[in-house]
Design an enzyme around this catalytic site. Sequence first.
Site, short mmCIF file in Angstrom:
data_model
loop_
_atom_site.label_atom_id
_atom_site.label_comp_id
_atom_site.label_asym_id
_atom_site.label_seq_id
_atom_site.Cartn_x
_atom_site.Cartn_y
_atom_site.Cartn_z
N ALA A 252 0.81 -1.23 0.00
CA ALA A 252 0.00 0.00 0.00
C ALA A 252 0.84 1.28 0.00
CB ALA A 252 -0.93 0.01 1.21
N ALA A 253 2.13 1.15 -0.29
CA ALA A 253 2.99 2.33 -0.24
C ALA A 253 2.53 3.43 -1.19
CB ALA A 253 4.43 1.94 -0.56
N GLY A 254 2.21 3.04 -2.43
CA GLY A 254 1.77 4.02 -3.40
C GLY A 254 0.46 4.67 -3.02
N ASP A 255 -0.44 3.90 -2.39
CA ASP A 255 -1.73 4.45 -1.97
C ASP A 255 -1.57 5.40 -0.79
OD1 ASP A 255 -2.97 2.96 -3.95
OD2 ASP A 255 -3.32 1.26 -2.61
#
Length: 306
Positions: A252-255
């Site tokens: 979920a880093a990009g989110d």
Amino acid sequence: MPETSGVLIVGSINVDLTTFSARVPERGETITGDAFELQLGGKGANQAVAVARAGATAHMVGCVGDDVFGRLVTESLGTAGVDLQHVRTVPGQTGIAHIRVADDGDNDIVVVPQANASLDAAQLEHAFSALAGSARVLLTQLETPFAITLAAARLAREAGMTVILDPAPAAPLDPAIWPLVDIVKPNESEASLLTGIRVDSREGAIAAGRWFLERGAGAALITMGGAGSVLITAEGATDHPSIPVEVVDTTAAGDAYAGALAAAIAAGLPLEQAIRRAAAAGAIAVTRRGSSSSVPTAAEVDALLG
């Protein structure tokens, strides 16, 4: 934050079924894993949680099924502080993502859209009409039908909102989208697929960023993991370093990054500061297992930056 500082998130809502193991299996191989998690996911939902935890009002527009997973994810979104007024329950199954995470933090994902495919123009128009004047930013992705993404960008532009597109999962797009986008935020692989330009260096990122600008986008913010990000605008390119951390799970880093970015812009912060907060949110997220559960709060971002 002022009343107009909300973020409208148009996107997917899934249940994430995540397995953790030392490595992912080879084709045809069965291995024993270390752990399993079932939780709220979907790029739209994760970003809505990130917006809410960053301190902005998060208005989610999406669909869930009338199954047990639909109840689970809406409860999780509500607990996170996300406005659910424009989340619709439709007959059938809630979207599913099967995620495999290896010990080095890398992952692969299979997404089955299910209810997400039911998001339609009428639901979208009702949400924009109801939220006129209360949302400053539109944040959207590509896990729902592209026709809806395009329609959302048009409605947001007409409403004078800042449009942020996280073009994931990447796929060739109708070029009509680009003049409607203020900030496009791909990672290096997404930028490569969309532009046909190899993005494995700063120079490649700048070339890809210019590709987006030439087609009408206002700015391109290309994230490159541990190498940081590059912002490309009509004025030139600027580098934004990552924050070194020990990587556990990148799911979920990009989110987390996108949601924190949108919340900061909605709060009126300059873009440079918004990118710094987004980088901190992404850095914290990769130190934790899971999808929406890994997203940090504003206080945690403040502490890291402080």
